[in-house]
Every structure is written in structure tokens, then in C-alpha cells.
Design a protein around this motif. Structure first.
Motif, PDB file in Angstrom:
ATOM      1  N   GLN A 119       0.833  -1.215   0.000  1.00  0.00           N
ATOM      2  CA  GLN A 119       0.000   0.000   0.000  1.00  0.00           C
ATOM      3  C   GLN A 119       0.864   1.261   0.000  1.00  0.00           C
ATOM      4  O   GLN A 119       0.532   2.245  -0.669  1.00  0.00           O
ATOM      5  CB  GLN A 119      -0.928  -0.004   1.224  1.00  0.00           C
ATOM      6  CG  GLN A 119      -2.030  -1.058   1.125  1.00  0.00           C
ATOM      7  CD  GLN A 119      -2.692  -1.278   2.476  1.00  0.00           C
ATOM      8  OE1 GLN A 119      -2.016  -1.431   3.487  1.00  0.00           O
ATOM      9  NE2 GLN A 119      -4.014  -1.300   2.492  1.00  0.00           N
ATOM     10  N   ILE A 120       1.942   1.236   0.758  1.00  0.00           N
ATOM     11  CA  ILE A 120       2.845   2.398   0.788  1.00  0.00           C
ATOM     12  C   ILE A 120       3.482   2.599  -0.579  1.00  0.00           C
ATOM     13  O   ILE A 120       3.569   3.720  -1.096  1.00  0.00           O
ATOM     14  CB  ILE A 120       3.951   2.209   1.858  1.00  0.00           C
ATOM     15  CG1 ILE A 120       3.349   2.263   3.267  1.00  0.00           C
ATOM     16  CG2 ILE A 120       5.042   3.270   1.705  1.00  0.00           C
ATOM     17  CD1 ILE A 120       2.984   3.650   3.753  1.00  0.00           C
ATOM     18  N   ARG A 121       3.926   1.492  -1.198  1.00  0.00           N
ATOM     19  CA  ARG A 121       4.554   1.603  -2.519  1.00  0.00           C
ATOM     20  C   ARG A 121       3.570   2.170  -3.537  1.00  0.00           C
ATOM     21  O   ARG A 121       3.922   3.030  -4.345  1.00  0.00           O
ATOM     22  CB  ARG A 121       5.090   0.241  -2.992  1.00  0.00           C
ATOM     23  CG  ARG A 121       6.203  -0.327  -2.125  1.00  0.00           C
ATOM     24  CD  ARG A 121       7.049  -1.355  -2.885  1.00  0.00           C
ATOM     25  NE  ARG A 121       6.276  -2.401  -3.509  1.00  0.00           N
ATOM     26  CZ  ARG A 121       5.881  -3.524  -2.906  1.00  0.00           C
ATOM     27  NH1 ARG A 121       6.194  -3.733  -1.631  1.00  0.00           N
ATOM     28  NH2 ARG A 121       5.196  -4.452  -3.562  1.00  0.00           N
ATOM     29  N   ARG A 122       2.327   1.685  -3.492  1.00  0.00           N
ATOM     30  CA  ARG A 122       1.300   2.180  -4.441  1.00  0.00           C
ATOM     31  C   ARG A 122       1.024   3.665  -4.209  1.00  0.00           C
ATOM     32  O   ARG A 122       0.931   4.450  -5.151  1.00  0.00           O
ATOM     33  CB  ARG A 122       0.011   1.380  -4.273  1.00  0.00           C
ATOM     34  CG  ARG A 122       0.049   0.022  -4.964  1.00  0.00           C
ATOM     35  CD  ARG A 122      -1.258  -0.724  -4.738  1.00  0.00           C
ATOM     36  NE  ARG A 122      -1.280  -1.993  -5.459  1.00  0.00           N
ATOM     37  CZ  ARG A 122      -2.145  -2.966  -5.215  1.00  0.00           C
ATOM     38  NH1 ARG A 122      -3.047  -2.826  -4.257  1.00  0.00           N
ATOM     39  NH2 ARG A 122      -2.110  -4.090  -5.914  1.00  0.00           N
ATOM     40  N   LEU A 123       0.890   4.038  -2.932  1.00  0.00           N
ATOM     41  CA  LEU A 123       0.627   5.432  -2.583  1.00  0.00           C
ATOM     42  C   LEU A 123       1.736   6.338  -3.104  1.00  0.00           C
ATOM     43  O   LEU A 123       1.483   7.368  -3.740  1.00  0.00           O
ATOM     44  CB  LEU A 123       0.513   5.573  -1.058  1.00  0.00           C
ATOM     45  CG  LEU A 123       0.516   7.007  -0.503  1.00  0.00           C
ATOM     46  CD1 LEU A 123      -0.749   7.747  -0.894  1.00  0.00           C
ATOM     47  CD2 LEU A 123       0.687   7.007   1.010  1.00  0.00           C
ATOM     48  N   LEU A 124       2.986   5.947  -2.852  1.00  0.00           N
ATOM     49  CA  LEU A 124       4.120   6.765  -3.274  1.00  0.00           C
ATOM     50  C   LEU A 124       4.232   6.820  -4.790  1.00  0.00           C
ATOM     51  O   LEU A 124       4.550   7.869  -5.358  1.00  0.00           O
ATOM     52  CB  LEU A 124       5.412   6.227  -2.655  1.00  0.00           C
ATOM     53  CG  LEU A 124       5.536   6.415  -1.137  1.00  0.00           C
ATOM     54  CD1 LEU A 124       6.775   5.710  -0.604  1.00  0.00           C
ATOM     55  CD2 LEU A 124       5.578   7.890  -0.773  1.00  0.00           C
ATOM     56  N   LYS A 125       3.971   5.691  -5.447  1.00  0.00           N
ATOM     57  CA  LYS A 125       4.070   5.671  -6.907  1.00  0.00           C
ATOM     58  C   LYS A 125       3.063   6.642  -7.527  1.00  0.00           C
ATOM     59  O   LYS A 125       3.404   7.429  -8.421  1.00  0.00           O
ATOM     60  CB  LYS A 125       3.844   4.262  -7.454  1.00  0.00           C
ATOM     61  CG  LYS A 125       4.059   4.175  -8.964  1.00  0.00           C
ATOM     62  CD  LYS A 125       4.522   2.800  -9.397  1.00  0.00           C
ATOM     63  CE  LYS A 125       5.025   2.805 -10.825  1.00  0.00           C
ATOM     64  NZ  LYS A 125       5.715   1.585 -11.203  1.00  0.00           N
ATOM     65  N   VAL A 126       1.833   6.600  -7.042  1.00  0.00           N
ATOM     66  CA  VAL A 126       0.796   7.490  -7.582  1.00  0.00           C
ATOM     67  C   VAL A 126       1.137   8.953  -7.282  1.00  0.00           C
ATOM     68  O   VAL A 126       1.103   9.816  -8.169  1.00  0.00           O
ATOM     69  CB  VAL A 126      -0.590   7.126  -6.986  1.00  0.00           C
ATOM     70  CG1 VAL A 126      -1.621   8.200  -7.327  1.00  0.00           C
ATOM     71  CG2 VAL A 126      -1.046   5.773  -7.510  1.00  0.00           C
ATOM     72  N   ALA A 127       1.483   9.231  -6.021  1.00  0.00           N
ATOM     73  CA  ALA A 127       1.729  10.622  -5.616  1.00  0.00           C
ATOM     74  C   ALA A 127       2.968  11.205  -6.295  1.00  0.00           C
ATOM     75  O   ALA A 127       2.934  12.325  -6.818  1.00  0.00           O
ATOM     76  CB  ALA A 127       1.879  10.691  -4.097  1.00  0.00           C
ATOM     77  N   LEU A 128       4.060  10.444  -6.313  1.00  0.00           N
ATOM     78  CA  LEU A 128       5.301  10.970  -6.884  1.00  0.00           C
ATOM     79  C   LEU A 128       5.216  11.072  -8.403  1.00  0.00           C
ATOM     80  O   LEU A 128       5.714  12.025  -8.999  1.00  0.00           O
ATOM     81  CB  LEU A 128       6.489  10.102  -6.463  1.00  0.00           C
ATOM     82  CG  LEU A 128       6.770  10.076  -4.953  1.00  0.00           C
ATOM     83  CD1 LEU A 128       7.945   9.146  -4.648  1.00  0.00           C
ATOM     84  CD2 LEU A 128       7.039  11.458  -4.416  1.00  0.00           C
ATOM     85  N   SER A 129       4.561  10.091  -9.034  1.00  0.00           N
ATOM     86  CA  SER A 129       4.364  10.162 -10.489  1.00  0.00           C
ATOM     87  C   SER A 129       3.555  11.403 -10.842  1.00  0.00           C
ATOM     88  O   SER A 129       3.818  12.073 -11.853  1.00  0.00           O
ATOM     89  CB  SER A 129       3.648   8.910 -11.007  1.00  0.00           C
ATOM     90  OG  SER A 129       4.412   7.751 -10.761  1.00  0.00           O
ATOM     91  N   GLY A 130       2.579  11.732  -9.996  1.00  0.00           N
ATOM     92  CA  GLY A 130       1.753  12.910 -10.218  1.00  0.00           C
ATOM     93  C   GLY A 130       2.538  14.213 -10.135  1.00  0.00           C
ATOM     94  O   GLY A 130       2.111  15.240 -10.654  1.00  0.00           O
TER      95      GLY A 130
END
Length: 227
Positions: free
Chosen positions: A16-27
């Protein structure tokens, strides 16, 4: 270094942390890769060559501290610890091992983004640049000259060495022990009162308001950073 397009490697066993960071940082324009274990993370650093690493300490195959130690044998890539461990001793241990910064979970995405930008600036500043700028503060390493605005600031040799060490690691938290060892030498690495005195003197000379510093920031119980 331009942050847009910078490569971020997230090493964390929580999906969940990896998914959260991937979405937020990619954004925010970052390219994000992931690893779920320390071993996989080390392999990814070699293959992916990230500009900054976000590392959890509680990994399933090895402690994050071991990852940092192994990484520092061959890489200077900035490492930001993202961990539930919030004790000062854990932060100091990680920073002394070679981490650049430390953010505790739960975390604010705004704070993490600011720490990533600071780490990228530090990495960009590792070139042989003789003049360093921090808004109104200018440090000319070749001439050993410090100015605030248009005014030259007279520093003692010890004050200058302390400021120089912080400036060369701009944005990075340096622990009390790291600074004492670098400026005064290994026999003085427990003399924290030396640091408090000299940091106070530096703030009076370089800060517009020494009681609310903009440049010389205290990380309570851990150390200092220059912004």
C-alpha cells in the motif's frame, strides 16, 4: 538538478505504501520504481540508477541499516528513510550509517516532497562548485568568504569549518557526532555543548532573526541541516 523526471526508487515491503508513493510521486513528475526487499532494492539501485532512494528500515530480509551500509560501499545516491521508528536513537543510527534524511510514518506527502527536493539539490551540489548560494547567504569556498546580502560576514576558523561542512551537505541532516568529528576531530564527538555554542554564534551572524532561523535548522536530539 531539475526535479522533473528525476528517478525515485522506493524500497518498502508494504504494497500500500509503494502504491501510494508511486501514484503521488508520479503525479509530481517523478519516475518511480519499486522494491519489496533489501536485496531487490540493492539490485534495483545498480540497474535503475535512481536519483534518490526512499527506504523503509523494517524489511523482511534485512534491516534497512544493513541496506544503507552495503549501499554506501559503492553509491552516494541520497537515501531518505521512511519508517515507523521514531526514536532519536533510530534516527541517529540511520544518519550515521549514511542516510541523508529521515521521515517518520505516518507522514505528510508535502513534507516528503520537500525532503526529496532537498536531497536532489544536495546531489546536484556535489560537483566541484566553488560558490554555494542559499538565498541571501553566499559561501565562496575558494576564498573562504561568507556574505549575507551585500555584507561580508567575519567568521572564526571554527565557525567557518562548521558552516562549510553543513553547506557541502546542504539539505542533509548531519548528526551531532558527524559534525563534531568533522570540525573538532574524533576525540570531541560527544561534546555536544561545543556545537550548541557555535551554532548559536553562526545564527547571530548569518540569520536575519536568530531565534527563527531560515538557514541553520535544528533537528531536535539529532543534529542540524543547512537550507
Amino acid at each position: 538538478m531539475e526535479t522533473k523526471g528525476a528517478r525515485v526508487l522506493v524500497i518498502d515491503d508494504e504494497l500500500q505504501i509503494r502504491r501510494l508513493l508511486k501514484v503521488a510521486l508520479s503525479g509530481h513528475g517523478y519516475q518511480v520504481e519499486e522494491a519489496a526487499t533489501g536485496e531487490e532494492g540493492l539490485e534495483q539501485v545498480a540497474l535503475y540508477k535512481p536519483d534518490v532512494i526512499i527506504l523503509d528500515l523494517g524489511l523482511p530480509d534485512m534491516d534497512g541499516l544493513e541496506v544503507i551500509k552495503r549501499l554506501r560501499e559503492w553509491s552516494s545516491t541520497p537515501v531518505i528513510i521512511l519508517s515507523v521508528r521514531e526514536h532519536e536513537a533510530d534516527k541517529i543510527q540511520a544518519l550515521d550509517a549514511g542516510a541523508d534524511d529521515y521521515v517518520t510514518k505516518p507522514f505528510s506527502m508535502g513534507e516528503l516532497l520537500a525532503r526529496i527536493r532537498a536531497a536532489l539539490r544536495h546531489r546536484a551540489g556535489t560537483t566541484e562548485e566553488p560558490v554555494l548560494y542559499f538565498e541571501d547567504l553566499k559561501i565562496d569556498l575558494a576564498r573562504r568568504r561568507v556574505t549575507v546580502g551585500e555584507e561580508e560576514v567575519k567568521l572564526t576558523p571554527t565557525e567557518y569549518e562548521l558552516l562549510k561542512n553543513l553547506a557541502l551537505n546542504a539539505g542533509k541532516v548531519l548528526t551531532h557526532r558527524q559534525l563534531l568529528r568533522a570540525v573538532w576531530g574524533p576525540p570531541y564527538e560527544n561534546e555536544i555543548h561545543y556545537l550548541r555554542v557555535y551554532i548559536g554564534q553562526l545564527r547571530r551572524k548569518i540569520e536575519a532573526d536568530p531565534s527563527r532561523p531560515r538557514h541553520l535548522i535544528t533537528e531536535p536530539g539529532v543534529g542540524y541541516r543547512l537550507l
